[in-house]
Design a protein around this motif. Structure first.
Motif, short mmCIF file in Angstrom:
data_model
loop_
_atom_site.label_atom_id
_atom_site.label_comp_id
_atom_site.label_asym_id
_atom_site.label_seq_id
_atom_site.Cartn_x
_atom_site.Cartn_y
_atom_site.Cartn_z
N THR A 254 -37.47 -10.03 14.37
CA THR A 254 -37.18 -8.75 15.01
C THR A 254 -36.22 -9.00 16.17
OG1 THR A 254 -39.39 -7.94 14.49
CG2 THR A 254 -38.13 -6.69 16.12
N PHE B 181 -34.40 -7.14 19.35
CA PHE B 181 -34.46 -5.97 20.23
C PHE B 181 -33.14 -5.85 20.98
CE2 PHE B 181 -38.91 -7.10 19.73
CZ PHE B 181 -39.49 -5.87 19.49
N THR C 27 -34.24 -0.33 21.62
CA THR C 27 -35.29 0.00 22.57
C THR C 27 -34.77 1.01 23.60
OG1 THR C 27 -34.66 -1.84 24.00
CG2 THR C 27 -36.37 -2.26 22.36
N ASP D 13 -36.56 -3.37 27.37
CA ASP D 13 -36.93 -4.07 26.14
C ASP D 13 -37.86 -5.25 26.37
OD1 ASP D 13 -34.93 -5.49 27.41
OD2 ASP D 13 -33.64 -5.61 25.67
N ILE E 147 -40.67 -6.73 23.65
CA ILE E 147 -40.53 -8.10 23.13
C ILE E 147 -41.81 -8.89 23.32
CG2 ILE E 147 -39.33 -10.29 23.50
CD1 ILE E 147 -36.82 -8.50 24.21
#
Length: 104
Positions: free
Chosen positions: A19, A21, A54, A63, A67
């Motif tokens: 992932t 961000f 985000t 963000d 995270i």
């Protein structure tokens, strides 16, 4: 683009649960003197469900919290040049995560 290089590096090593961000302000071209040249890559990674935009701007949590929460929940690592020291003091489990699973 460095985000794509990082994603490719992890994919090539067999990691599939990745992932990325990125603050939502990077979706738009805000200033002609601060060009965002990687929007196509960001949109493609978002479509592939690798990238998450985000909230950003005044009053948003930023963000960092997203995270750290995901890394804690998924037993993941954080790859960042941020040291997250402000969040390390919020919860003991976040401090442990940041101390042991932050890859700078």
């Amino acid at each position: 683009m460095s985000i794509q290089l990082a994603v490719d590096w992890f994919l090539e090593r067999g990691h599939r649960d990745i992932t990325v961000f990125v603050p939502s302000w990077k979706k738009e071209q805000s200033h002609p003197d601060a060009l965002i040249t990687d929007q196509d890559t960001l949109r493609r990674l978002e479509k592939d469900k690798i990238l998450v935009f985000t909230p950003s701007g005044p009053g948003s949590p930023g963000d960092d919290r997203f995270i750290v929460k995901l890394a804690y929940k998924s037993d993941g690592i954080i790859v960042s040049n941020d040291n997250y020291r402000d969040l390390a003091s919020e919860k003991p489990e976040w401090k442990k995560l940041i101390d042991e699973r932050l890859l700078m």
